[in-house]
Design a protein around this motif. Structure first.
Motif, PDB file in Angstrom:
ATOM      1  N   HIS A  35       0.853  -1.192   0.000  1.00 20.35           N
ATOM      2  CA  HIS A  35       0.000   0.000   0.000  1.00 20.35           C
ATOM      3  C   HIS A  35       0.887   1.239   0.000  1.00 20.35           C
ATOM      4  O   HIS A  35       1.949   1.247   0.629  1.00 20.35           O
ATOM      5  N   THR A  36       0.428   2.280  -0.663  1.00 20.91           N
ATOM      6  CA  THR A  36       1.159   3.545  -0.590  1.00 20.91           C
ATOM      7  C   THR A  36       0.237   4.719  -0.890  1.00 20.91           C
ATOM      8  O   THR A  36      -0.742   4.575  -1.630  1.00 20.91           O
ATOM      9  N   SER A  55      -1.367  11.181 -14.161  1.00 22.52           N
ATOM     10  CA  SER A  55       0.038  11.487 -14.390  1.00 22.52           C
ATOM     11  C   SER A  55       0.895  11.136 -13.179  1.00 22.52           C
ATOM     12  O   SER A  55       1.923  10.444 -13.298  1.00 22.52           O
ATOM     13  N   LYS A  56       0.491  11.584 -11.992  1.00 25.53           N
ATOM     14  CA  LYS A  56       1.282  11.336 -10.793  1.00 25.53           C
ATOM     15  C   LYS A  56       1.271   9.859 -10.416  1.00 25.53           C
ATOM     16  O   LYS A  56       2.295   9.310  -9.992  1.00 25.53           O
ATOM     17  N   THR A  57       0.115   9.200 -10.569  1.00 23.38           N
ATOM     18  CA  THR A  57       0.030   7.786 -10.208  1.00 23.38           C
ATOM     19  C   THR A  57       0.867   6.925 -11.142  1.00 23.38           C
ATOM     20  O   THR A  57       1.602   6.023 -10.705  1.00 23.38           O
ATOM     21  N   GLU A  58       0.780   7.198 -12.439  1.00 22.85           N
ATOM     22  CA  GLU A  58       1.544   6.400 -13.401  1.00 22.85           C
ATOM     23  C   GLU A  58       3.042   6.600 -13.238  1.00 22.85           C
ATOM     24  O   GLU A  58       3.831   5.691 -13.516  1.00 22.85           O
ATOM     25  N   ALA A 111       7.699  -3.023  -8.729  1.00 23.47           N
ATOM     26  CA  ALA A 111       8.114  -4.361  -9.180  1.00 23.47           C
ATOM     27  C   ALA A 111       6.973  -5.026  -9.939  1.00 23.47           C
ATOM     28  O   ALA A 111       7.180  -5.673 -10.968  1.00 23.47           O
ATOM     29  N   GLU A 112       5.767  -4.867  -9.434  1.00 24.68           N
ATOM     30  CA  GLU A 112       4.545  -5.335 -10.100  1.00 24.68           C
ATOM     31  C   GLU A 112       3.505  -4.227  -9.971  1.00 24.68           C
ATOM     32  O   GLU A 112       3.411  -3.578  -8.931  1.00 24.68           O
ATOM     33  N   ARG A 113       2.723  -4.045 -11.026  1.00 24.17           N
ATOM     34  CA  ARG A 113       1.716  -2.987 -10.997  1.00 24.17           C
ATOM     35  C   ARG A 113       0.767  -3.192  -9.819  1.00 24.17           C
ATOM     36  O   ARG A 113       0.256  -4.296  -9.596  1.00 24.17           O
ATOM     37  N   MET A 114       0.530  -2.137  -9.071  1.00 22.29           N
ATOM     38  CA  MET A 114      -0.326  -2.228  -7.891  1.00 22.29           C
ATOM     39  C   MET A 114      -1.798  -2.115  -8.272  1.00 22.29           C
ATOM     40  O   MET A 114      -2.156  -1.418  -9.226  1.00 22.29           O
ATOM     41  N   VAL A 115      -2.630  -2.784  -7.517  1.00 25.99           N
ATOM     42  CA  VAL A 115      -4.078  -2.649  -7.680  1.00 25.99           C
ATOM     43  C   VAL A 115      -4.464  -1.221  -7.328  1.00 25.99           C
ATOM     44  O   VAL A 115      -3.938  -0.634  -6.366  1.00 25.99           O
TER      45      VAL A 115
END
Length: 368
Positions: free
Chosen positions: A224-225, A251-254, A261-265
């Protein structure tokens, strides 16, 4: 080169805090000759020093700025950024009325005058008017500091840049360089573009990216972040309108997702503006929290608070972007300039790690 010199003639759209810091910085570093100028990738970039940048055209829509000399407009309300170089000379160039389109959010009318835009009643320019101004100003590079959410206004100035044959630097999270359709249009027009959405020198996004990359490289799963930001400038006031935030949050999230390491949900990551706090003025405070797992799935977390003066934090990056755009123009590059876009922007056409983007940009500057 249009002028047969190493000068860079610059047009600026939006004479807010960022433009104020940029212009202060041009003169601040113009009077310095020390190596390792703070905030710049190189003091001299392919022969261009910050003092070689000359603002020859400027646009705004605020009646306190339109018609004023640029040297006066950068201090006018609602600008509230730190003054680090007062010695900006009279430039003999008045700010022109810009195209409003969606560059102004009506919710800002509810706030005190010294905090918000006061739209001028001067006639808005046509595309032909803007193109004429760019040509008369012998402009090499057009840089945009429009408010977040200014989709139509950004597209208008992008069209003007292509028609005038000047390089375009898109500092805001409206997707032009990273949109395949617009990218092709710039390529077909033979015009370089760097974008989208400027990444500050040491801002919340770059710090969040570096820490996220560190988690990945050290084998720490990031569960989580979040990144929450507060500020008191017109950028944060403008973003109180949630309808203008879609591209900013993407933009900021991408920018962070690109180095996981792996795309987060989606529900496990939140990156975006949080709130407007008037007394902070141009100071931006970012809160970052990261929750992960160490060896044996033992939980850990990291919390960080970052406080920066928002506009100077991006001004040095803007100077580097402008110089790279002029270098691209000199070399006949057309379309998105991939390496500088990936290093200087949050939402470039192609995402790289920051180390890869840095190496690629250095190679671009050295023409390797």
């Amino acid at each position: 080169m249009k002028n047969g010199t190493k000068n860079i003639n610059l047009a600026i759209v939006g004479m807010g805090n960022c433009a104020s810091s940029l212009i202060q910085g041009i003169y601040y570093y113009g009077q310095k000759n020390a190596d390792g100028a703070a905030g710049l990738m190189h003091e001299v970039l392919d022969g261009y020093h910050p003092r070689d940048i000359h603002v020859t055209v400027a646009f705004d829509i605020d009646r306190r700025k339109v018609g004023k000399d640029i040297s006066e407009a950068i201090w006018a309300k609602p600008n509230c950024t730190k003054v680090f170089h007062e010695d900006v000379p009279h430039m003999g160039i008045n700010v022109l009325m810009g195209k409003i389109n969606d560059g102004y959010s009506e919710h800002m009318e509810m706030f005190p005058e010294d905090r918000t835009f006061l739209p001028s009643d001067a006639p808005e320019p046509s595309k032909a008017d803007v193109v004429r101004a760019l040509k008369e100003g012998q402009v090499d590079v057009l840089t945009s500091y429009l408010p977040v959410g200014s989709q139509k206004a950004t597209e208008f100035y992008a069209e003007c840049a292509m028609e005038a044959g000047v390089a375009f630097v898109n500092n805001i999270p409206v997707f032009i360089a990273s949109d395949p359709v617009w990218a092709k249009r710039f390529t077909d027009a033979g015009v370089p573009i760097i974008g989208d959405d400027i990444k500050s020198q040491l801002g919340a996004t770059i710090v969040h990216r570096v820490l996220t990359d560190l988690f990945a490289k050290r084998g720490v799963p990031l569960d989580h972040t979040y990144q929450l930001n507060t500020g008191g400038n017109t950028d944060f006031l403008n973003m109180k309108n949630q309808l203008r935030l879609k591209s900013k949050k993407v933009s900021k999230t991408e920018a962070v997702q690109a180095v996981t390491a792996e795309r987060m949900v989606d529900e496990h990551i939140h990156v975006g503006p949080s709130d407007y706090v008037a007394w902070q003025n141009d100071n931006k405070v970012a809160f970052v929290r990261m929750e992960g797992r160490l060896f044996g799935d033992v939980p850990m977390n990291l919390e960080l608070r970052l406080s920066v003066e928002d506009s100077p934090n991006s001004a040095g990056v803007a100077i580097d972007m402008i110089r790279c755009a002029k270098v691209a123009l000199d070399r006949g590059v057309a379309g998105p300039v991939e390496a500088p876009s990936s290093f200087f922007c949050k939402h470039p056409p192609v995402q790289f790690t920051d180390e890869e983007a840095y190496r690629n940009t250095e190679a671009f500057i050295q023409n390797r």
